[in-house]
Design a protein around this motif. Structure first.
Motif, PDB file in Angstrom:
ATOM      1  N   ILE A 184     -39.011  29.036  -2.046  1.00  0.00           N
ATOM      2  CA  ILE A 184     -39.519  28.005  -1.139  1.00  0.00           C
ATOM      3  C   ILE A 184     -39.610  28.535   0.296  1.00  0.00           C
ATOM      4  O   ILE A 184     -40.521  28.158   1.046  1.00  0.00           O
ATOM      5  CB  ILE A 184     -38.683  26.703  -1.232  1.00  0.00           C
ATOM      6  N   SER A 185     -38.728  29.445   0.665  1.00  0.00           N
ATOM      7  CA  SER A 185     -38.823  30.044   2.001  1.00  0.00           C
ATOM      8  C   SER A 185     -40.103  30.861   2.131  1.00  0.00           C
ATOM      9  O   SER A 185     -40.820  30.770   3.136  1.00  0.00           O
ATOM     10  CB  SER A 185     -37.602  30.922   2.276  1.00  0.00           C
ATOM     11  N   ALA A 186     -40.407  31.658   1.097  1.00  0.00           N
ATOM     12  CA  ALA A 186     -41.636  32.459   1.127  1.00  0.00           C
ATOM     13  C   ALA A 186     -42.866  31.556   1.110  1.00  0.00           C
ATOM     14  O   ALA A 186     -43.864  31.832   1.787  1.00  0.00           O
ATOM     15  CB  ALA A 186     -41.661  33.424  -0.059  1.00  0.00           C
ATOM     16  N   ALA A 187     -42.792  30.472   0.337  1.00  0.00           N
ATOM     17  CA  ALA A 187     -43.920  29.542   0.264  1.00  0.00           C
ATOM     18  C   ALA A 187     -44.190  28.907   1.621  1.00  0.00           C
ATOM     19  O   ALA A 187     -45.342  28.764   2.044  1.00  0.00           O
ATOM     20  CB  ALA A 187     -43.633  28.466  -0.776  1.00  0.00           C
ATOM     21  N   GLU A 212     -45.700  17.424   3.683  1.00  0.00           N
ATOM     22  CA  GLU A 212     -44.578  17.466   4.614  1.00  0.00           C
ATOM     23  C   GLU A 212     -43.229  17.230   3.934  1.00  0.00           C
ATOM     24  O   GLU A 212     -42.172  17.513   4.498  1.00  0.00           O
ATOM     25  CB  GLU A 212     -44.772  16.440   5.738  1.00  0.00           C
ATOM     26  N   LEU A 213     -43.250  16.740   2.693  1.00  0.00           N
ATOM     27  CA  LEU A 213     -42.012  16.487   1.960  1.00  0.00           C
ATOM     28  C   LEU A 213     -41.784  17.499   0.834  1.00  0.00           C
ATOM     29  O   LEU A 213     -40.748  17.446   0.159  1.00  0.00           O
ATOM     30  CB  LEU A 213     -42.035  15.076   1.356  1.00  0.00           C
ATOM     31  N   LEU A 214     -42.736  18.412   0.654  1.00  0.00           N
ATOM     32  CA  LEU A 214     -42.692  19.272  -0.527  1.00  0.00           C
ATOM     33  C   LEU A 214     -41.473  20.191  -0.532  1.00  0.00           C
ATOM     34  O   LEU A 214     -40.843  20.400  -1.579  1.00  0.00           O
ATOM     35  CB  LEU A 214     -43.980  20.093  -0.612  1.00  0.00           C
ATOM     36  N   GLY A 215     -41.117  20.749   0.609  1.00  0.00           N
ATOM     37  CA  GLY A 215     -39.970  21.640   0.673  1.00  0.00           C
ATOM     38  C   GLY A 215     -38.678  20.942   0.297  1.00  0.00           C
ATOM     39  O   GLY A 215     -37.884  21.458  -0.506  1.00  0.00           O
ATOM     40  N   ARG A 243     -36.306  21.654  -3.002  1.00  0.00           N
ATOM     41  CA  ARG A 243     -34.886  22.000  -2.874  1.00  0.00           C
ATOM     42  C   ARG A 243     -34.005  20.986  -3.590  1.00  0.00           C
ATOM     43  O   ARG A 243     -32.985  21.352  -4.181  1.00  0.00           O
ATOM     44  CB  ARG A 243     -34.508  22.106  -1.398  1.00  0.00           C
ATOM     45  N   ASP A 244     -34.383  19.731  -3.554  1.00  0.00           N
ATOM     46  CA  ASP A 244     -33.601  18.705  -4.243  1.00  0.00           C
ATOM     47  C   ASP A 244     -33.615  18.944  -5.754  1.00  0.00           C
ATOM     48  O   ASP A 244     -32.570  18.848  -6.421  1.00  0.00           O
ATOM     49  CB  ASP A 244     -34.162  17.323  -3.920  1.00  0.00           C
ATOM     50  N   GLY A 245     -34.785  19.268  -6.319  1.00  0.00           N
ATOM     51  CA  GLY A 245     -34.871  19.529  -7.746  1.00  0.00           C
ATOM     52  C   GLY A 245     -34.096  20.775  -8.149  1.00  0.00           C
ATOM     53  O   GLY A 245     -33.446  20.808  -9.205  1.00  0.00           O
ATOM     54  N   LEU A 246     -34.155  21.805  -7.309  1.00  0.00           N
ATOM     55  CA  LEU A 246     -33.402  23.025  -7.573  1.00  0.00           C
ATOM     56  C   LEU A 246     -31.908  22.739  -7.574  1.00  0.00           C
ATOM     57  O   LEU A 246     -31.173  23.167  -8.487  1.00  0.00           O
ATOM     58  CB  LEU A 246     -33.743  24.078  -6.509  1.00  0.00           C
ATOM     59  N   HIS A 247     -31.450  22.018  -6.569  1.00  0.00           N
ATOM     60  CA  HIS A 247     -30.016  21.680  -6.461  1.00  0.00           C
ATOM     61  C   HIS A 247     -29.556  20.874  -7.677  1.00  0.00           C
ATOM     62  O   HIS A 247     -28.472  21.123  -8.223  1.00  0.00           O
ATOM     63  CB  HIS A 247     -29.782  20.882  -5.177  1.00  0.00           C
ATOM     64  N   THR A 248     -30.383  19.946  -8.121  1.00  0.00           N
ATOM     65  CA  THR A 248     -30.022  19.109  -9.271  1.00  0.00           C
ATOM     66  C   THR A 248     -29.937  19.939 -10.544  1.00  0.00           C
ATOM     67  O   THR A 248     -29.028  19.757 -11.373  1.00  0.00           O
ATOM     68  CB  THR A 248     -31.037  17.971  -9.436  1.00  0.00           C
TER      69      THR A 248
END
Length: 248
Positions: free
Chosen positions: A18-21, A74-77, A81-86
């Motif tokens: 996500i950082s690279a994206a 604007e909410l994609l990041g 991250r929320d899905g990854l954390h879950t």
């Protein structure tokens, strides 16, 4: 590699993706995924993470469909991250006796399967995001790369869905040249789904050898079959691989 190692890789590679994206910009093209922009890449991986979480957390014994997702740019990041954390949390919390649907051979249990599969899914797409950004690729750990070769060849391409087939029997050999000892896979191509064995089995029509990281990325068609790799024998076998090996 242990299941905990794959979970660690998943978390690290997800954050790198996500950082690279975000650095590349959501409208940038992804050269290794024709027709996709970075927005599509992030949505795809975020949906896959949520899909995997459902199977683990809800112990689904039948395959679920990929969830739909319409997320403003604007909410994609934060959404990713929320899905990854879950997903990382669900895998951390799962026990080794977890019973749920899986779709590849070669892992000890369902928890190990999902941790491994999502670690590789996220690593390969992190590479896609970095290629879209146009920067040098972050390294892939040697042991992870070797495991990913095994998952791709012996997992994905021994299924009936594999399109890597040949009317003339062919043998493709893949050999790592780094690490404590060489690792070898022998893939037999016929009109049926491929068969894959570990070690040297018969005379190869083509052999691809080199460091595990480069083999991993080349076999996933993220890098060319050149530049640090050695091709011996009939290069048409590798052209067949590049044309037919896409995973969907």
């Amino acid at each position: 590699m242990e299941t905990s190692d794959f979970i660690t890789v998943l978390g690290r590679e997800g954050h790198s993706l996500i950082s690279a994206a975000e650095e590349a910009g959501l409208g940038s093209e992804v050269p290794t995924c024709p027709g996709w922009h970075v927005r599509d890449l992030v949505l795809h991986v975020g949906r896959v993470h949520r899909w995997a979480t459902r199977h683990v957390a809800e112990r689904l014994t039948e395959p679920a469909g990929l969830p739909e997702a319409e997320v403003p740019d604007e909410l994609l990041g934060d959404w990713f991250r929320d899905g990854l954390h879950t997903l990382v949390g669900a895998l951390d919390d799962a026990s080794d006796d977890l019973r749920c649907w899986t779709f590849l051979r070669g892992t000890a249990n369902a928890r190990a399967f999902w941790a491994r599969r999502q670690a590789h899914e996220t690593t390969i797409h992190r590479v896609d995001a970095e290629l879209a950004e146009g920067q040098a690729l972050s390294p892939v750990d040697r042991d992870l790369a070797a495991d990913g070769i095994d998952e791709l060849l012996a997992g994905f391409h021994t299924r009936s869905r594999s399109r890597v087939r040949s009317p003339r029997p062919l043998i493709l050999r893949v050999r790592t040249t780094d690490g404590a000892a060489s690792e070898v896979w022998t893939m037999r191509l016929t009109e049926e789904e491929p068969s894959v064995g570990r070690g040297e089995e018969g005379d190869a029509d083509c052999e691809l050898s080199g460091p595990a990281e480069l083999l991993y990325l080349a076999l996933w068609n993220r890098l060319p079959h050149s530049g640090g790799l050695t091709v011996t024998g009939d290069a048409d076998v590798l052209r067949l691989w590049r044309e037919k090996s896409t995973i969907t």
